[in-house]
Write a protein that holds these residues in place. Structure first.
Motif, PDB file in Angstrom:
ATOM      1  N   LYS A 117       1.112  -1.105   0.192  1.00 13.61           N
ATOM      2  CA  LYS A 117       0.208  -0.602  -0.126  1.00 13.61           C
ATOM      3  C   LYS A 117       0.961   1.451   0.198  1.00 13.61           C
ATOM      4  O   LYS A 117       0.505   2.618  -0.629  1.00 13.61           O
ATOM      5  N   TYR A 172       3.749   1.434  -1.232  1.00 15.84           N
ATOM      6  CA  TYR A 172       4.689   1.977  -2.698  1.00 15.84           C
ATOM      7  C   TYR A 172       3.218   2.328  -3.267  1.00 15.84           C
ATOM      8  O   TYR A 172       4.056   3.033  -4.628  1.00 15.84           O
ATOM      9  N   LEU A 173       2.453   1.553  -3.797  1.00 17.93           N
ATOM     10  CA  LEU A 173       1.582   2.472  -4.668  1.00 17.93           C
ATOM     11  C   LEU A 173       0.695   3.809  -4.183  1.00 17.93           C
ATOM     12  O   LEU A 173       0.804   4.303  -5.090  1.00 17.93           O
ATOM     13  N   GLN A 174       1.438   4.540  -2.858  1.00 13.36           N
ATOM     14  CA  GLN A 174       0.992   5.596  -2.361  1.00 13.36           C
ATOM     15  C   GLN A 174       2.398   6.072  -2.821  1.00 13.36           C
ATOM     16  O   GLN A 174       1.839   7.448  -4.119  1.00 13.36           O
ATOM     17  N   ASN A 224       4.018   5.658  -5.180  1.00 13.79           N
ATOM     18  CA  ASN A 224       4.168   5.997  -6.501  1.00 13.79           C
ATOM     19  C   ASN A 224       2.859   6.259  -7.497  1.00 13.79           C
ATOM     20  O   ASN A 224       2.793   6.657  -8.690  1.00 13.79           O
ATOM     21  N   GLY A 225       2.484   7.371  -6.886  1.00 12.74           N
ATOM     22  CA  GLY A 225       0.577   7.696  -6.725  1.00 12.74           C
ATOM     23  C   GLY A 225       0.063   7.020  -7.665  1.00 12.74           C
ATOM     24  O   GLY A 225      -0.896   7.649  -8.696  1.00 12.74           O
ATOM     25  N   GLN A 226      -0.353   5.486  -7.470  1.00 13.16           N
ATOM     26  CA  GLN A 226      -1.082   4.546  -7.397  1.00 13.16           C
ATOM     27  C   GLN A 226      -2.405   4.274  -6.504  1.00 13.16           C
ATOM     28  O   GLN A 226      -1.618   4.281  -5.040  1.00 13.16           O
ATOM     29  N   GLN A 227      -3.431   4.327  -7.426  1.00 15.27           N
ATOM     30  CA  GLN A 227      -4.825   4.247  -5.985  1.00 15.27           C
ATOM     31  C   GLN A 227      -4.287   2.441  -5.247  1.00 15.27           C
ATOM     32  O   GLN A 227      -4.111   2.093  -6.021  1.00 15.27           O
ATOM     33  N   SER A 228      -4.485   2.868  -4.053  1.00 17.49           N
ATOM     34  CA  SER A 228      -4.718   1.613  -3.108  1.00 17.49           C
ATOM     35  C   SER A 228      -6.210   0.428  -3.824  1.00 17.49           C
ATOM     36  O   SER A 228      -7.296   1.527  -3.280  1.00 17.49           O
TER      37      SER A 228
END
Length: 79
Positions: free
Chosen positions: A68, A70-72, A74-78
């Motif tokens: 989670k 990592y995703l945050q 990198n600007g990605q939604q979890s």
């Protein structure tokens, strides 16, 4: 030149209905097989991920938190 007796429209309709029925049955069988393959792939992927988590010594919640984060970052939604 005579080609032989022509089929009645009703016979042609019956043949097409039979063909369509057979194709629908085949399509359903193929769809079921595809769903089974997707399920097998998902299970294989999850087994691999589970093995990586186990080898890392992390618990499931710790690994989930890391993903989670990592995703945050990198600007990605979890999920």
């Amino acid at each position: 030149m005579a080609r032989g007796p022509r089929k009645a429209v009703e016979e042609k309709i019956a043949e097409k209905e039979e063909l369509i029925g057979a194709l629908k049955a085949r399509l359903k069988a193929e769809q079921t097989e595809l769903e089974t393959l997707y399920r097998e792939k998902r299970e294989k992927d999850l087994e691999g991920l589970n093995q990586i988590i186990a080898e890392s010594g992390l618990g499931f919640n710790e690994a989930a938190d890391i993903l989670k984060r990592y995703l945050q970052e990198n600007g990605q939604q979890s999920a």
